[in-house]
Design a protein around this motif. Structure first.
Motif, PDB file in Angstrom:
ATOM      1  N   ARG A 196       0.833  -1.213   0.000  1.00 57.79           N
ATOM      2  CA  ARG A 196       0.000   0.000   0.000  1.00 57.79           C
ATOM      3  C   ARG A 196       0.865   1.258   0.000  1.00 57.79           C
ATOM      4  O   ARG A 196       0.592   2.217  -0.719  1.00 57.79           O
ATOM      5  CB  ARG A 196      -0.904   0.024   1.241  1.00 57.79           C
ATOM      6  N   ALA A 197       1.920   1.250   0.809  1.00 59.16           N
ATOM      7  CA  ALA A 197       2.786   2.423   0.900  1.00 59.16           C
ATOM      8  C   ALA A 197       3.553   2.646  -0.406  1.00 59.16           C
ATOM      9  O   ALA A 197       3.695   3.783  -0.863  1.00 59.16           O
ATOM     10  CB  ALA A 197       3.760   2.260   2.056  1.00 59.16           C
ATOM     11  N   GLN A 198       4.036   1.583  -1.017  1.00 66.05           N
ATOM     12  CA  GLN A 198       4.775   1.734  -2.267  1.00 66.05           C
ATOM     13  C   GLN A 198       3.882   2.206  -3.396  1.00 66.05           C
ATOM     14  O   GLN A 198       4.293   3.002  -4.233  1.00 66.05           O
ATOM     15  CB  GLN A 198       5.452   0.410  -2.638  1.00 66.05           C
ATOM     16  N   ARG A 199       2.631   1.749  -3.423  1.00 68.10           N
ATOM     17  CA  ARG A 199       1.685   2.222  -4.433  1.00 68.10           C
ATOM     18  C   ARG A 199       1.369   3.708  -4.239  1.00 68.10           C
ATOM     19  O   ARG A 199       1.089   4.419  -5.192  1.00 68.10           O
ATOM     20  CB  ARG A 199       0.390   1.415  -4.378  1.00 68.10           C
ATOM     21  N   ALA A 200       1.412   4.157  -2.978  1.00 70.85           N
ATOM     22  CA  ALA A 200       1.119   5.565  -2.682  1.00 70.85           C
ATOM     23  C   ALA A 200       2.296   6.473  -3.019  1.00 70.85           C
ATOM     24  O   ALA A 200       2.144   7.687  -3.038  1.00 70.85           O
ATOM     25  CB  ALA A 200       0.750   5.726  -1.216  1.00 70.85           C
ATOM     26  N   GLY A 201       3.467   5.892  -3.264  1.00 77.36           N
ATOM     27  CA  GLY A 201       4.605   6.697  -3.684  1.00 77.36           C
ATOM     28  C   GLY A 201       5.703   6.856  -2.655  1.00 77.36           C
ATOM     29  O   GLY A 201       6.559   7.720  -2.795  1.00 77.36           O
ATOM     30  N   VAL A 202       5.701   6.037  -1.617  1.00 80.48           N
ATOM     31  CA  VAL A 202       6.753   6.111  -0.609  1.00 80.48           C
ATOM     32  C   VAL A 202       8.028   5.522  -1.192  1.00 80.48           C
ATOM     33  O   VAL A 202       8.013   4.445  -1.782  1.00 80.48           O
ATOM     34  CB  VAL A 202       6.333   5.345   0.672  1.00 80.48           C
ATOM     35  N   LEU A 203       9.132   6.228  -1.018  1.00 77.02           N
ATOM     36  CA  LEU A 203      10.407   5.776  -1.618  1.00 77.02           C
ATOM     37  C   LEU A 203      11.127   4.761  -0.737  1.00 77.02           C
ATOM     38  O   LEU A 203      11.785   3.860  -1.242  1.00 77.02           O
ATOM     39  CB  LEU A 203      11.300   6.974  -1.872  1.00 77.02           C
ATOM     40  N   GLY A 204      11.034   4.913   0.568  1.00 76.36           N
ATOM     41  CA  GLY A 204      11.711   3.990   1.459  1.00 76.36           C
ATOM     42  C   GLY A 204      10.847   3.688   2.663  1.00 76.36           C
ATOM     43  O   GLY A 204      10.133   4.556   3.163  1.00 76.36           O
ATOM     44  N   LEU A 205      10.927   2.437   3.152  1.00 74.31           N
ATOM     45  CA  LEU A 205      10.090   2.043   4.266  1.00 74.31           C
ATOM     46  C   LEU A 205      10.749   0.886   4.983  1.00 74.31           C
ATOM     47  O   LEU A 205      11.269  -0.031   4.360  1.00 74.31           O
ATOM     48  CB  LEU A 205       8.699   1.637   3.743  1.00 74.31           C
ATOM     49  N   LYS A 206      10.721   0.939   6.318  1.00 73.81           N
ATOM     50  CA  LYS A 206      11.230  -0.166   7.117  1.00 73.81           C
ATOM     51  C   LYS A 206      10.204  -0.459   8.194  1.00 73.81           C
ATOM     52  O   LYS A 206       9.802   0.429   8.939  1.00 73.81           O
ATOM     53  CB  LYS A 206      12.563   0.192   7.779  1.00 73.81           C
ATOM     54  N   ILE A 207       9.750  -1.700   8.249  1.00 72.22           N
ATOM     55  CA  ILE A 207       8.779  -2.119   9.251  1.00 72.22           C
ATOM     56  C   ILE A 207       9.427  -3.174  10.126  1.00 72.22           C
ATOM     57  O   ILE A 207       9.971  -4.154   9.622  1.00 72.22           O
ATOM     58  CB  ILE A 207       7.499  -2.673   8.590  1.00 72.22           C
ATOM     59  N   GLN A 208       9.359  -2.954  11.425  1.00 73.91           N
ATOM     60  CA  GLN A 208       9.948  -3.893  12.368  1.00 73.91           C
ATOM     61  C   GLN A 208       8.877  -4.226  13.418  1.00 73.91           C
ATOM     62  O   GLN A 208       8.351  -3.326  14.068  1.00 73.91           O
ATOM     63  CB  GLN A 208      11.165  -3.285  13.036  1.00 73.91           C
ATOM     64  N   VAL A 209       8.531  -5.504  13.542  1.00 77.56           N
ATOM     65  CA  VAL A 209       7.520  -5.937  14.485  1.00 77.56           C
ATOM     66  C   VAL A 209       8.179  -6.894  15.473  1.00 77.56           C
ATOM     67  O   VAL A 209       8.942  -7.771  15.082  1.00 77.56           O
ATOM     68  CB  VAL A 209       6.355  -6.656  13.747  1.00 77.56           C
ATOM     69  N   GLY A 210       7.904  -6.704  16.736  1.00 78.68           N
ATOM     70  CA  GLY A 210       8.490  -7.571  17.741  1.00 78.68           C
ATOM     71  C   GLY A 210       7.561  -7.739  18.924  1.00 78.68           C
ATOM     72  O   GLY A 210       6.639  -6.954  19.129  1.00 78.68           O
ATOM     73  N   GLY A 211       7.782  -8.777  19.700  1.00 78.76           N
ATOM     74  CA  GLY A 211       6.989  -8.996  20.894  1.00 78.76           C
ATOM     75  C   GLY A 211       5.751  -9.798  20.617  1.00 78.76           C
ATOM     76  O   GLY A 211       5.529 -10.298  19.534  1.00 78.76           O
ATOM     77  N   ARG A 212       4.940  -9.881  21.641  1.00 80.29           N
ATOM     78  CA  ARG A 212       3.712 -10.679  21.526  1.00 80.29           C
ATOM     79  C   ARG A 212       2.598  -9.828  21.035  1.00 80.29           C
ATOM     80  O   ARG A 212       2.060  -9.025  21.671  1.00 80.29           O
ATOM     81  CB  ARG A 212       3.369 -11.298  22.867  1.00 80.29           C
TER      82      ARG A 212
END
Length: 155
Positions: free
Chosen positions: A139-155
């Motif tokens: 979704r973010a790349q289609r909207a035109g975001v050039l760079g993105l980092k997603i980090q998920v951790g924990g329960r």
């Protein structure tokens, strides 16, 4: 030991702006507490409105609150009824003249805090985390975001 720098303060003046724009020598702590109460009240009571940021500006006896949201209709309500309720409840927190300005975020997929909030809501609903992250990236790349980092951790 690494040196940690606040990411907001690092970007102020480049691509970010202050969250509060006021200056006070005597009553700094009371103003800071008041800002915190206002922000926490709005974020707690209007979490479904997709609020990205709350900017507070102070002048002599005036308090201007700018709310950036992806769903302004939730805050404004029918014929502006809900915004008057919000103004009334905020006037209980502060004794100054309050003016509210609600700005719509046209592309919520490009806003980092809204993207993180949507991912968190999906994870609370027990959606598969890899699928959630992948869909958010797309979704973010289609909207035109050039760079993105997603980090998920924990329960």
């Amino acid at each position: 030991m690494g040196q940690k720098v606040n990411p907001t303060s690092l970007r102020v003046g480049i691509n970010k702006y202050w969250q509060s724009t006021w200056f006070e020598k005597k009553d700094y702590s009371t103003f800071l507490k008041e800002d915190h109460k206002i922000r926490s009240f709005i974020e707690k009571n209007y979490s479904i409105a997709g609020i990205s940021s709350i900017i507070i500006e102070r002048a002599a006896a005036n308090l201007k609150i700018i709310i950036h949201t992806s769903k302004p209709g939730v805050l404004i309500g029918k014929k502006g009824a809900d915004i008057e309720k919000l103004r009334g409840s905020l006037s209980k927190l502060s004794d100054k003249n309050i003016s509210l300005d609600i700005k719509e975020i046209k592309k919520p997929e490009t806003d980092a805090s809204l993207l993180a909030d949507s991912i968190a809501r999906q994870l609370e609903k027990r959606v598969a985390f890899r699928r959630t992250i992948r869909m958010a990236l797309q979704r973010a790349q289609r909207a035109g975001v050039l760079g993105l980092k997603i980090q998920v951790g924990g329960r």
